[in-house]
Design a protein around this motif. Structure first.
Motif, PDB file in Angstrom:
ATOM      1  N   ILE A  56       0.692  -0.927   0.034  1.00 55.84           N
ATOM      2  CA  ILE A  56       0.429   0.091  -0.470  1.00 55.84           C
ATOM      3  C   ILE A  56       0.977   1.661  -0.139  1.00 55.84           C
ATOM      4  N   GLU A  57       0.843   2.489  -0.728  1.00 59.05           N
ATOM      5  CA  GLU A  57       1.301   3.742  -0.423  1.00 59.05           C
ATOM      6  C   GLU A  57       0.342   4.623   0.874  1.00 59.05           C
ATOM      7  N   VAL A  58       1.044   4.700   1.385  1.00 64.78           N
ATOM      8  CA  VAL A  58       0.183   5.455   2.202  1.00 64.78           C
ATOM      9  C   VAL A  58       0.101   6.849   2.211  1.00 64.78           C
ATOM     10  N   VAL A  59      -0.403   7.556   2.200  1.00 66.57           N
ATOM     11  CA  VAL A  59      -0.379   8.997   2.597  1.00 66.57           C
ATOM     12  C   VAL A  59      -0.280  10.121   3.291  1.00 66.57           C
ATOM     13  N   ASN A  60       0.240  10.456   4.347  1.00 68.42           N
ATOM     14  CA  ASN A  60      -0.610  11.346   5.062  1.00 68.42           C
ATOM     15  C   ASN A  60      -0.710  12.626   4.954  1.00 68.42           C
ATOM     16  N   MET A  61      -2.061  13.166   5.390  1.00 72.90           N
ATOM     17  CA  MET A  61      -2.499  14.600   5.003  1.00 72.90           C
ATOM     18  C   MET A  61      -2.084  16.105   5.892  1.00 72.90           C
TER      19      MET A  61
END
Ligand SMILES: [Zn+2]
Length: 321
Positions: A56-61
């Motif tokens: 999974i590519e996780v992007v933190n906002m």
């Protein structure tokens, strides 16, 4: 004629698109694209990374070093969020901006509430005194907060585990082919969360005191789990400051229990912590509510577990004598 031209254009685009894909996979195999999952702020990012691993590519906002309570995403960030496949949120009032935009997010973005199934504490017992509030604006604001759910569930290691479990379930329904992988990662997370819980139980047993004064009302779940008594200078959101009468009561609490340390929070340091510490002759320590890491903590490789273990060491210092 017009239709034929349009078909031709579409075919060209299709060829371009396929060529594009082909370039990414020189071996000629099908492109393995990672699912893109956004998370609202740090603990959810960390949990999703741990469960999603390489799949999974996780992007933190919320960016590093920013306190998330009053944060709102830019239109650009909302634009890129609308291309994600999933958004992991904390719920319980931690992301008021999400309620505003959720109607306009495309249906393709699955919004996950990581706190599903957790019975929230209310923000009541704000400063340990519910009786005889002054009926001014401040009291009205605080009463409003008394009715709000407390969002800080992740600070109890076993509720953090429940959030991780919800995330593993959500990732498995997004990507069923890798469900076993996600649940194996969850098993590793569970082992670490249970070890952390055990460390808190052992580390905090038999200490001289149980009372803590914090600057941000974030430790109710932690306090409930390990039988601490939390008194906070500010509210559920760190910008809610106490009235002079409340400040007096906090000072009285500190004197009554001979509190030697006041806990500040790294992303929302409070001048009132210093004022209070001077007033009761206490020192300042840091208890990290983990709402975000600083750039330094990120480059030092910190994660939920390392910061929680530091929190435990700080608590042991404050409560041992
Ligand atoms: Zn908070």
């Amino acid at each position: 004629m017009k239709k034929g031209y349009l078909l031709f254009l579409l075919l060209c685009l299709g060829v371009l698109f396929m060529t594009g894909c082909g370039e990414q996979t020189p071996t000629g195999g099908a492109a393995i694209e990672k699912k893109v999952v956004y998370t609202t702020f740090f603990p959810l990012y960390d949990f999703t990374k741990k469960i999603g691993g390489e799949k999974i590519e996780v992007v933190n906002m919320v960016p590093a070093g920013i306190e998330p309570h009053d944060w709102e995403p830019s239109p650009q960030l909302l634009g890129s969020l609308s291309e994600a496949e999933m958004l992991v949120s904390n719920g319980l009032g931690m992301e008021p901006w999400l309620d505003k935009v959720s109607g306009s997010l495309p249906a393709s973005v699955v919004v996950v509430n990581a706190s599903a199934g957790i019975e929230p504490l209310k923000g009541a017992k704000d400063h340990g005194h519910d009786q005889e509030k002054e009926k001014d604006d401040h009291a009205a604001e605080e009463e409003k907060h008394d009715e709000m759910p407390d969002p800080h569930v992740w600070l109890d290691p076993l509720l953090a585990l429940q959030q991780a479990r919800n995330i593993a379930t959500a990732l498995s329904s997004l990507d069923p082919d890798n469900a076993t992988y996600y649940f194996n990662n969850l098993a590793a997370f569970q082992a670490e969360a249970e070890a952390l819980d055990q460390a808190f139980r052992e580390g905090l047993s038999g200490l001289a005191r149980r009372e803590i004064i914090v600057t941000h009302l974030a430790f109710a779940y932690l306090s409930r789990r390990y039988e601490l008594e939390q008194v906070s200078i500010s509210g559920l959101s760190p910008h809610i400051e106490p009235s002079p009468a409340q400040m007096k009561e906090i000072v009285a609490f500190g004197r009554k229990y001979d509190v030697r340390y006041v806990f500040d929070a790294p992303l929302s340091t409070s001048r009132l912590a210093t004022v209070l510490a001077e007033e009761i002759g206490a020192q300042i320590l840091v208890l990290n509510p983990l709402e975000g890491l600083t750039e330094q903590e990120i480059s030092a490789g910190d994660d939920y577990f390392s910061v929680m273990r530091r929190n435990l060491e700080q608590l042991k210092i404050a409560l041992r004598e």
